[in-house]
Enzyme design. Structure first.
Site, short mmCIF file in Angstrom:
data_model
loop_
_atom_site.label_atom_id
_atom_site.label_comp_id
_atom_site.label_asym_id
_atom_site.label_seq_id
_atom_site.Cartn_x
_atom_site.Cartn_y
_atom_site.Cartn_z
N GLU A 262 0.86 -1.24 0.03
CA GLU A 262 -0.08 0.03 0.08
C GLU A 262 0.85 1.18 0.14
O GLU A 262 2.14 1.17 0.28
CB GLU A 262 -1.06 0.19 1.24
CG GLU A 262 -0.17 -0.02 2.37
CD GLU A 262 -1.15 1.00 3.59
OE1 GLU A 262 -1.44 1.90 3.41
OE2 GLU A 262 -1.13 0.46 4.67
N LYS B 99 -3.04 -0.97 15.71
CA LYS B 99 -2.32 -0.29 16.68
C LYS B 99 -3.23 -0.15 18.04
O LYS B 99 -4.34 0.04 17.87
CB LYS B 99 -2.19 1.24 16.31
CG LYS B 99 -0.85 1.34 15.36
CD LYS B 99 -0.45 2.57 14.82
CE LYS B 99 0.89 2.47 14.10
NZ LYS B 99 1.36 3.58 13.38
N1 PSU Z 1 -2.38 2.24 10.68
C1 PSU Z 1 -1.00 2.41 10.73
N2 PSU Z 1 -0.61 2.99 9.77
C2 PSU Z 1 -0.96 3.61 8.64
C3 PSU Z 1 -2.50 2.96 8.66
C4 PSU Z 1 -3.18 2.44 9.58
O1 PSU Z 1 -0.56 1.97 11.81
O2 PSU Z 1 -0.55 4.16 7.70
C5 PSU Z 1 -3.25 3.57 7.16
C6 PSU Z 1 -3.36 2.45 6.67
O3 PSU Z 1 -3.32 2.75 5.00
C7 PSU Z 1 -4.90 2.04 6.83
C8 PSU Z 1 -5.53 3.38 6.99
O4 PSU Z 1 -5.42 1.32 5.91
O5 PSU Z 1 -4.48 4.32 7.70
C9 PSU Z 1 -6.76 3.56 7.81
O6 PSU Z 1 -7.34 4.57 7.91
P1 PSU Z 1 -8.78 4.89 8.30
O7 PSU Z 1 -8.59 4.63 9.82
O8 PSU Z 1 -8.97 6.34 7.90
O9 PSU Z 1 -9.69 3.87 7.29
#
Ligand code: PSU
Ligand code: MN
Length: 315
Positions: A27, A161
């Site tokens: 990604e 996390k």
């Molecule tokens: N968690 C992490 N690092 C990240 C992300 C999530 O520890 O960079 C990124 C990933 O691309 C994940 C996105 O798919 O954030 C999720 O965002 P949201 O909670 O807005 O869906």
């Protein structure tokens, strides 16, 4: 009229897919919104090299000027790592970026969609999005979870996390029927920490067995993805207790400042990076590299289970 979908698959990725070789999707939100420059760019390059060293082909995914690119060149990586106006694309944003010819980095959800379009079934990342703390009032639940329920791609991560609500994240995955397999442990990992304190629904200890699981799910007609959680290598682990205070502080600051929607995850990641004086980043890098290695081994093991494995196309 149906427009032709602008999907550009890099030559080596296309060749590997055509001959039944192993490909690992990667990604880009982690690059544009998840890590600071210049470390983000170095990590993107290094993770690709690791996948290659393991005998698979890396396919880093993003939307560049409206084209879905599966396998990026170095100029694209550099642009995503440095430009300030790169969109963060989840499922809902993907058709917008393509139709409006925008440039955006893909989240776990959007990367799964693009990987599946290209015929890639294994994807490595750091952490998935999940159920945010306070979701009972904010309703903030990442689209990553629903994507795992509907798109047949195996996502290798280090759990989620601890700034998320991990018990609720696992509950939602169970509700959605997403298999959650922890690699080599009974306990679901929490990104920087090897253990979240929560039991993993499933455990598998070998890439071959993981491949058996995924091939079996497919044979059963299951169209969902699989979440493969691998604990961070012990030498890079940050103790959960020492992260908790900083996480609590960052989350309450986000609430006070009214951060909402897709800004929440990048905002918290940046805040925690500064609250740990950058120490969290070394751990983040180590676990992403480790996940790329496992994903490559898994992709190789799945390919070896194809009915036509071992035969060349000319046979
Ligand atoms: N968690 C992490 N690092 C990240 C992300 C999530 O520890 O960079 C990124 C990933 O691309 C994940 C996105 O798919 O954030 C999720 O965002 P949201 O909670 O807005 O869906
Ligand atoms: Mn959200």
């Amino acid at each position: 009229m149906t427009p032709v979908l602008p999907v550009i698959v890099r030559d080596d990725v296309r060749d590997a897919l055509a001959r039944g070789g192993a490909v690992v999707a990667l990604e880009t939100t982690i690059l544009s919104h998840g890590m600071p420059y210049p470390r983000n760019l170095a990590v993107a390059r290094r993770v690709e090299a690791i996948v290659r060293d393991c005998g698979a082909v890396p396919a880093t995914i993003a939307v560049m000027d409206g084209a879905i690119r599966v396998g990026l060149d170095d100029a694209a990586l550099e642009h995503l790592a440095t430009a300030g106006d790169v969109m963060k694309l989840s499922r809902a944003d993907l058709p917008y970026a393509v139709a409006m010819q925008r440039t955006g980095a893909t989240t776990v959800a959007a990367t799964m969609i693009c990987a599946h379009l290209a015929g890639i079934d294994v994807f490595a990342t750091g952490g998935i999005g999940g159920v945010h703390r306070g979701a009972e009032s904010s309703f903030d639940i990442s689209a990553d979870l629903h994507e795992l329920a509907r798109t047949p791609v195996a996502v290798v991560c280090a759990g989620a996390k601890a700034l998320l609500d991990l018990p609720k994240t696992l509950e939602v995955l169970e509700t959605l029927g997403v298999p959650v397999v922890t690699y080599g442990s009974d306990i679901f990992p929490a990104f920087w920490s090897r253990e979240s304190g929560l039991r993993s629904p499933l455990r598998i200890d070998e890439p071959d067995a993981l491949a058996d699981f995924i091939v079996t799910a497919r044979a059963l007609g299951m169209t969902s993805g699989t979440l493969v959680a691998q604990p961070i290598p012990a030498e890079y682990e940050i103790d959960a207790a020492s992260m908790r205070m900083r996480i609590d502080l960052a989350v309450s600051q986000a609430h006070r400042e009214g951060v909402t929607g897709k800004a929440v995850t990048p905002w918290l990641l940046d805040r925690l990076f500064r609250l740990t004086d950058g120490a969290s980043l070394d751990a983040n890098v180590a676990l992403v590299e480790n996940n790329a290695r496992l994903a490559a081994r898994l992709a190789l093991a799945i390919r070896a289970r194809r009915p036509d494995a071992g035969r060349s196309r000319a046979d």
